[in-house]
Every structure is written in C-alpha cells, then in structure tokens.
Scaffold this motif. Structure first.
Motif: not given
Length: 623
Positions: A584-613
């Motif tokens: 009953g558990v699914r998994v999504v594999r994803w890549k972290a942002p490549p460098f700080g210009e795109v995403a500075p270091p620090g704390y973020y909130l991760i969301f899994v979005v299922h067709r807008g939800v």
C-alpha cells in the motif's frame, strides 16, 4: 568469429586440451544431486530472509527500480490534468487573541511561526512572562522615564495555536529577514535604535524551547528601514535599500560581527519619486545567481559577485508597485524538469516573475494629505527574466489590490490574499478591504487563470500577513492601520488569527491526497543527488506514474508589507514512481536541485502532489 550456442552468441575458440575427450559425460551420483539441490534451496531461502530483514531495517535507504519492464516509470507524455473541485475554500478562526499583531512573520523548521511587531507603540495585548525584566524607555515628548512590560514578539505554535511571548528590545518596525541555512531567523534593520541592528533567533544556538532574540545594535553600516533581505546561492544574505538608503550590504556570517561596507546602488535613487514608491524593493534570486531587483516601475539584474548591473528590463507601465503603493510580487514555480540553453551550453532553468496590483504614482500623496483613496491597480503582469528578449505579459485581476500577499501554493498555483481595493500602505491611508482571496493558475491559458474564492469576515489591511503552512492551509493574521493598538475602530488592531483552506483541501479530494510516510523518506538532501519519498494514496488503482505525481519544494519566506522575501517553489525532476517496500506504500524517486543558484541551502518543505492535490509538507534540509 562467433557461433550461436543455446540461443546466445559465444566466441568461437579451439579446444586447448585435445587429448581430453569432449564426448565424455560425467554423471553426478543421485545422492549428490539431491544434497546439492537441497543445499542450494537452503542457501536461497536464508539469503532472501536476510535481505527481507535488512530491507525492513534499511527501507528508507533502498531505491526501488522497475523490474522486467514494470511501467512504474510512466510515459514521457503530458502530465494528467488536475482533479477538479467546485470548492472556493474555507475559513476557520483559530485564535481569538494571539496578543501581538503580526506585522512580520516567518515559519520556522520547528513548526512555530515567529511573529513580531514594532516596539514603538509600547503596547500590545500580551505581557512579558513573569520574571522577565521590562524594557526601560523615555517618552520622547515629555522625557518621562517608563517601563515597557509588553511583548512585541511571540512564537505561535501552528499545531496547538498557543503562543509564547518573546522579548525584542531594539525596534524591528518595518524590518526585513530570512531563514539561514541552519534554521536561524536573521532579521535586519528597523526603526530608530533598530535601524542598524541585526537580530537572530533559532538555529543551532537554540536547542531548548525557551529561546529568545539575540540582538546586535549598530552592526549595519546604514539604517535599513523598509529594506529587503534576500538569501544568496551560498546561504549568505544581502540587504537592499531602505528609506533614504540607496545602497546594499552583505550580512556577516558570524553572529555579532559588523558589516564591512555598504555598496552604493544608484538604481534605488533613480527610482525614488515624490512618494518614494521604491521601498521594500522586490528582489528575486534568478536561476543564474543574479538578483532581479524591481523598484517603483523599473527593474534590473544585479550581479552580487561583482556588483554590476548585467541587464535592464522593460519598464512596467501603469503605476507604482512598491511601498507605499504596495503591489504584490513572487517568482512563479521553477520547473527543474526542463532546461534551456544559455550562454554556451550552460543549462539555465527558466525564471519568471509575477507583479500585480499597486496604485498610481500619486496615490500615497492623495491618501496621506487629503484622504482621497484611489482605486488600486487591477493589472497582473509576468515576465520571463531569463529570456533573451523579455517582455511583460499583461492581464487583469478580478479586483484591484494593494497591500496584498502573493503566496506560492504547493501545487504550483498562486494565492492573492489580504489588502485593500482603495488607497495605499501607511496609517489610515486605505479603505475598502479586499476580503476575497483570488487563486491564480499560471499554467492555464490567459483569460482563465483567476478564480475568486470565499471571503473572510475580517479586514486585513495595513500590516497584515499570511503564510503557507505544512498542512497546505494559509495562516492569516495582523492588520493595524494605527500608531497604537485600538480595540474599537472601523479597522481595529487585529490579533485574531485565521486559517484559510484553499480549494485543494476540499474533503472530496481527500481520497486522492498523498500521505507522506516520513520515517521511510529522505530528509537530508545533497545537491544534484537522487532521493526518495514514500507515500500512500487512499484511492490508488495501482496505475500511478510520473504523469500523475509531482514533488515540489518550498522555501518558507519572511513576509511583511505585502512581500514574501526569499519565497520560491521548485518542481523537482521525478525519475520514478512505483511500488514501495511495504504493501500500500508507493515511492517516488526524484533529484535534488543541482546547485544553490536554483535553490539556496537551508530548510524546505517537500510536498507530493497528485494531479493538483498536495500532501502535507515534510521538512527537509538541503546542502
């Protein structure tokens, strides 16, 4: 030369031992065969048992791969459409009196909202705790010595709706701030004795629940009143502008140290008019590491490494957008699944800025001197700042808005909330509250992007704020159009707190809503590496693919005066969606942002979005 053996290609070689008979066959005794087969089965059983135990223990370190052509990867076609809902949102009053009007806020990684107001009022609805010394001050008009025993800052627990008073001494009125890579909230500037102050709270130096502000006066070189603070690719901060401060400076990394020197920024002087209209400039970190700076009605791209303007953008007509005209601005979601070519084959991710509302250049003067309140601007404009030939794209909002917030929602939509439909920022200079939030869907075609949502019953005018919560709800607070706290007025000082649920929280969508399994998901991220998030979906037909699921990553901003500093939402590159290790558990594999210009270091909130939800957010740390 190759010859086919048993359906496979094998090199053709000569027999090196011609004396040995290749026609002979050696038979294994029957008993030996039985023992060999039994031992083989025993070895396989023990191996699989060991792997099962290890997998259960290390499940969050294992990355599942599609097996024998499993369709978990999903096609590379278009994403499936979002689930539809007729909901216009829902409002809840979650605190009748939080004690401090929320002029400046930042969500912290411990799920506490850090809130502070100005000390200049010497008044709030929350007292300092027993045993905490009051703050001595002198009444400027009478020179009388008094004690300020009120709290002008607080920590709001978003899970229990309880508050803890905090003590701030130097005045943080109209300051700026941002969340440092270690989770410290760094706040710069303010009014009077706070103008050159840098403050700190949280982070590695706060390991207990009774942490309070750490203040260092006179560590800035210039007063930073109505300035903007932006995190840089390496995690440092730059502070730009402020009243009569046509410069910027870089905050020191070490707490308590002073800034080396300010850098003169003529652009801010050039964009000041009779009503200023260049305060709290909109600053966004572009995906190439340069800073998009918008002031009044003009914008440039500043290289913070060599302090040079590298390009100038088209003027945005129609009026003024910064304080006190006070429009809204945010970066649209940064999509890391596609790249464009820039310079010489260097990948650059598209960066697009949104600027909406505000008022005319003379609106503040008319409101301040004659109490004539011009209608707020209705236009909403976007521009791809990484485009070689950028142009503003124009459209109209359902209503005008000044002093509103523009928030990036976890599913990629933008929420306009709070503010007024007439007048400008500053005390007593606006009317006609804009009670209705508006949803903006940037991926929809022009003319179909706006949706008017359910109105609040509380006017959120000057000095109101809002923030995205891990639950996906919006924390809404503040509003004080006065130079003190007023209980009875057309627009009284607000210490009530609301939670607004956007349409994606419609209960009819709950069966589609992912639920992150945090204990099995990666939380410590490294640039450019692959990570996994485990999740459940109630209505899971077993056919989820990459075209159903997105992973988004949100940097929690510092919000004040209608601008959410450092805010950015990234759509991460999804590599695989399939079955997890547990039923009953699914998994999504994803890549972290490549460098700080795109995403500075620090704390973020991760969301899994299922067709807008979206799921509830999970805190992660990127470095």
């Amino acid at each position: 030369m190759c010859v086919r053996v048993s359906g496979q290609l094998s090199p053709s070689v000569k027999n090196p031992h011609p004396s040995s008979s290749s026609n002979k066959t050696t038979s294994m005794p029957t008993l030996h065969k039985v023992l060999f087969i039994s031992l083989t089965f025993l070895f396989v059983a023990v191996t699989f048992t060991f792997l099962a135990v290890e997998a259960k223990h290390w499940k969050h370190h294992l990355i599942p791969f599609p097996i024998f052509g499993d369709g978990g990867e999903g096609g590379e076609g278009e994403d499936k459409p979002d689930f539809e809902t007729k909901s216009k949102g829902h409002w809840d009053l979650i605190s009748q009196n939080s004690g401090v009007s929320a002029m400046q806020i930042n969500l912290m990684p411990n799920n506490k909202m850090n809130v502070y107001d100005a000390t200049v009022y010497r008044l709030s609805r929350l007292k300092l705790p027993a045993g905490v010394p009051c703050v001595p001050f002198v009444v400027e008009r009478t020179k009388e010595k008094r004690q300020d025993c009120f709290a002008h800052a607080m920590e709001y627990d978003i899970e229990t709706n309880k508050v803890r008073p905090l003590k701030v001494i130097t005045d943080p009125w109209c300051s700026c701030g941002g969340l440092a890579p270690d989770g410290t909230l760094v706040s710069a500037g303010g009014f009077a004795d706070g103008g050159k102050t840098i403050r700190y709270i949280g982070g590695n130096k706060c390991q207990r629940d009774d942490c309070d502000w750490r203040e260092f006066a006179n560590t800035l070189k210039e007063d930073r009143w109505y300035a903007t603070q932006q995190i840089l690719p390496n995690g440092d901060f730059i502070v730009i502008g402020g009243r009569r401060s046509f410069s910027y400076e870089f905050l020191p990394r070490q707490e308590g140290k002073s800034v080396d020197k300010p850098f003169f920024f003529p652009f801010l002087y050039e964009t000041a008019d009779i009503d200023e209209n260049n305060l709290y400039p909109f600053v966004h970190l572009s995906t190439d590491g340069n800073l998009f700076v918008f002031s009044n009605n003009r914008s440039v791209l500043l290289n913070p490494n060599n302090n040079k303007i590298v390009r100038t953008y088209p003027v945005l007509p129609g009026g003024s957008r910064n304080y006190p005209a006070s429009g809204m601005s945010t970066l649209l979601p940064i999509n890391l699944t596609t790249t464009t070519e820039f310079a010489e084959s260097s990948p650059l991710f598209k960066a697009e800025v949104l600027i909406c509302g505000g008022n005319t250049h003379d609106a503040f003067l008319l409101a301040e001197t004659k109490k004539i309140f011009h209608p707020a601007l209705r236009d909403c404009n976007r521009m791809v700042i990484t485009d070689p030939n950028p142009e503003w794209e124009y459209e109209l909002m359902p209503s005008g808005r000044t002093m509103g917030d523009a928030l990036n929602l976890p599913n990629g939509q933008i929420l306009f909330i709070n503010g007024a439909q007439k007048g400008t920022a500053a005390w007593w200079d606006a009317d006609d509250p804009n009670f209705n939030p508006v949803l903006y869907s940037p991926k929809k075609p022009k003319g179909k992007r706006f949706k008017v949502l359910k109105p609040s019953q509380i006017a959120r005018m000057y000095h109101s704020t809002s923030a995205v919560l891990p639950s996906g709800k919006i924390w809404v607070a503040g509003s004080n159009t006065h130079d003190t706290y007023k209980d009875k007025d057309k627009y009284p000082t607000e210490t009530r707190v609301e939670a607004f649920s956007p349409p994606y929280l419609d209960t009819s969508l709950d069966k589609f809503r992912p639920q992150i399994v945090e204990e099995a998901s990666d939380k410590n991220l490294r640039y450019g590496l692959g990570f996994t998030t485990h999740f459940k979906v109630e209505d899971d037909d077993g056919e989820l693919t990459k075209n159903d699921i997105k992973v988004t990553m949100y940097f929690p901003p510092f919000t004040t005066h209608g601008f959410s500093m450092n805010q950015r939402l990234l759509v991460l590159k999804t590599e695989y969606v399939g079955d997890g290790l547990l039923k009953g558990v699914r998994v999504v594999r994803w890549k972290a942002p490549p460098f700080g210009e795109v995403a500075p270091p620090g704390y973020y909130l991760i969301f899994v979005v299922h067709r807008g939800v979206p799921s509830k957010g999970m805190w992660v740390h990127l470095q």
